[in-house]
Design a protein around this motif. Structure first.
Motif, PDB file in Angstrom:
ATOM      1  N   ARG A   3       0.754  -1.299   0.104  1.00  0.00           N
ATOM      2  CA  ARG A   3       0.002   0.093   0.005  1.00  0.00           C
ATOM      3  C   ARG A   3       0.962   1.359   0.155  1.00  0.00           C
ATOM      4  O   ARG A   3       1.879   1.232   0.628  1.00  0.00           O
ATOM      5  CB  ARG A   3      -1.036   0.024   1.101  1.00  0.00           C
ATOM      6  N   ALA A   4       0.488   2.159  -0.940  1.00  0.00           N
ATOM      7  CA  ALA A   4       1.025   3.467  -0.863  1.00  0.00           C
ATOM      8  C   ALA A   4       0.844   4.337   0.324  1.00  0.00           C
ATOM      9  O   ALA A   4      -0.164   4.187   0.995  1.00  0.00           O
ATOM     10  CB  ALA A   4       0.827   4.157  -2.173  1.00  0.00           C
ATOM     11  N   GLY A   6      -0.086   7.447   3.011  1.00  0.00           N
ATOM     12  CA  GLY A   6      -0.858   8.360   2.680  1.00  0.00           C
ATOM     13  C   GLY A   6      -0.139   9.646   2.720  1.00  0.00           C
ATOM     14  O   GLY A   6       1.205   9.784   2.498  1.00  0.00           O
ATOM     15  N   TYR A  10       5.521   8.541  -1.062  1.00  0.00           N
ATOM     16  CA  TYR A  10       5.601   7.269  -1.561  1.00  0.00           C
ATOM     17  C   TYR A  10       7.093   6.754  -0.930  1.00  0.00           C
ATOM     18  O   TYR A  10       8.060   7.080  -1.844  1.00  0.00           O
ATOM     19  CB  TYR A  10       5.343   6.995  -2.796  1.00  0.00           C
ATOM     20  N   ASP A  44       2.626  -0.913  -7.864  1.00  0.00           N
ATOM     21  CA  ASP A  44       2.352  -0.344  -6.634  1.00  0.00           C
ATOM     22  C   ASP A  44       1.195   0.856  -6.712  1.00  0.00           C
ATOM     23  O   ASP A  44       0.203   0.900  -6.235  1.00  0.00           O
ATOM     24  CB  ASP A  44       3.392   0.308  -5.788  1.00  0.00           C
ATOM     25  N   VAL A  45       1.104   1.398  -8.289  1.00  0.00           N
ATOM     26  CA  VAL A  45       0.122   2.222  -8.395  1.00  0.00           C
ATOM     27  C   VAL A  45      -0.182   2.122  -9.981  1.00  0.00           C
ATOM     28  O   VAL A  45       0.401   1.998 -10.883  1.00  0.00           O
ATOM     29  CB  VAL A  45       0.721   3.594  -8.129  1.00  0.00           C
ATOM     30  N   GLN A  65      -8.723  -1.452  -3.469  1.00  0.00           N
ATOM     31  CA  GLN A  65      -8.829  -1.788  -2.104  1.00  0.00           C
ATOM     32  C   GLN A  65      -8.493  -3.236  -1.610  1.00  0.00           C
ATOM     33  O   GLN A  65      -8.012  -3.584  -0.715  1.00  0.00           O
ATOM     34  CB  GLN A  65      -9.813  -0.997  -1.417  1.00  0.00           C
ATOM     35  N   ALA A  70      -2.653   1.182  -5.335  1.00  0.00           N
ATOM     36  CA  ALA A  70      -3.124   2.610  -5.133  1.00  0.00           C
ATOM     37  C   ALA A  70      -3.838   2.683  -6.767  1.00  0.00           C
ATOM     38  O   ALA A  70      -2.993   2.619  -7.632  1.00  0.00           O
ATOM     39  CB  ALA A  70      -2.063   3.498  -4.883  1.00  0.00           C
ATOM     40  N   ARG A 292      -6.761   4.378  -1.980  1.00  0.00           N
ATOM     41  CA  ARG A 292      -5.999   3.163  -1.396  1.00  0.00           C
ATOM     42  C   ARG A 292      -6.651   2.376  -0.548  1.00  0.00           C
ATOM     43  O   ARG A 292      -7.727   2.668  -0.011  1.00  0.00           O
ATOM     44  CB  ARG A 292      -4.758   3.619  -0.431  1.00  0.00           C
TER      45      ARG A 292
END
Length: 292
Positions: A3-4, A6, A10, A44-45, A65, A70, A292
């Protein structure tokens, strides 16, 4: 589970792909499948950027999620400049903003009516029907030439989408019909009005046909263009270098992306990626949040 972090930060190495398509437009996989496949590919994104629609956003967000990737919600907006096709990637826009919403709706309806006319023309020499095209879509799909290509493949007239686009569906063929798209500068303004972050998709892809000149890019910058998609499989190394030089001169950031379409194109998830700092800038400027 990856998870990236918040707050737009990153830490460490982050794999970011900011241009993919699902069955909400001309990709072959459902939005949730695209996101799950992005996780499996080590991303990751990932951004979902279907043509002229946000229809895949909700499904993609639920999948993001679930699998821990992300999600950058976006749209690839159809546009034109001096007769040249231009695609503007809009990231993190307000999906309800009336100006951009109106442009997207008009483009989708024009794409649909254009596809009907093209099917009529193609069918004179390569028997296919409108139902054959619809069989290649799901409810709510933004219909385009790729779906005509898929119908031609299913009917045995061509081997794959690439063959269809190289012959029957190419611009300038007797079957080709244009569709509505806003002026490129107007498209950028609409994205900005909706709180989106506009990036010029594959601007140097001469393999797709004519490309715009630097004066057009400068006009788009004046309207709010934020970046150029430099790292794309349709750009040669020389084109990538030139786009980086242009971006530096105009104060733009550069992105790298796969332009993934599932089985519709050979493009692979993560084959080109974007720097973390660029994603953080997009987040800081966008109206909506990364999921996320």
């Amino acid at each position: 589970m990856r998870r990236a972090a918040g707050g737009g930060h990153y830490p460490g190495e982050v794999n970011i792909d900011l241009h993919t398509h699902s069955s909400a437009s001309d990709g072959t996989d459902a939005p949730g499948t695209v996101v799950a496949d992005a996780a499996a590919a080590g991303l990751d994104v990932v951004a979902l950027t279907d043509h002229d629609t946000t229809a895949g956003w909700d499904e993609a967000a639920r999948a993001a999620q679930r699998v821990g990737v992300a999600l950058v919600r976006g749209t690839e907006v159809s546009a034109r400049a001096g007769g040249v096709s231009v695609h503007v990637l809009s990231y993190l826009q307000d999906p309800t903003h009336p100006v951009l919403l109106g442009e997207l709706a008009q483009a989708r309806e024009s794409r649909r009516s254009r596809a009907r006319r093209m099917v009529e023309l193609v069918a004179q020499d390569y028997p296919i029907t409108w139902d054959d095209l619809l069989a290649q879509t799901v409810e709510g799909t933004t219909i385009g030439r790729p779906h005509i290509a898929d119908a031609l493949v299913a009917a045995g007239h061509v081997s794959d989408r690439s063959a269809a686009f190289a012959t029957i569906l190419r611009a300038g063929s007797p079957y080709y019909v244009a569709h509505y798209a806003p002026d490129a500068v107007a498209a950028v303004r609409a994205v900005v009005a909706a709180g989106g972050v506009p990036v010029f998709a594959h601007p140097g892809a001469t393999v797709r046909g004519r490309v715009v000149d630097d004066a057009t890019i400068e006009a788009m910058v004046e309207a709010g263009l934020a970046g150029l998609e430099a790292d794309h499989r349709d750009h040669t190394p020389e084109q990538r270098d030139r786009l980086r030089d242009t971006a530096r001169a105009l104060g733009l950031f550069v992105t790298g992306s796969s332009d993934y379409h599932g089985a519709g194109k050979p493009n692979r998830l993560g084959e080109n990626t974007t720097d973390r700092a660029v994603l953080e800038e997009i987040e800081a400027r966008g109206f909506t949040d990364v999921v996320r």
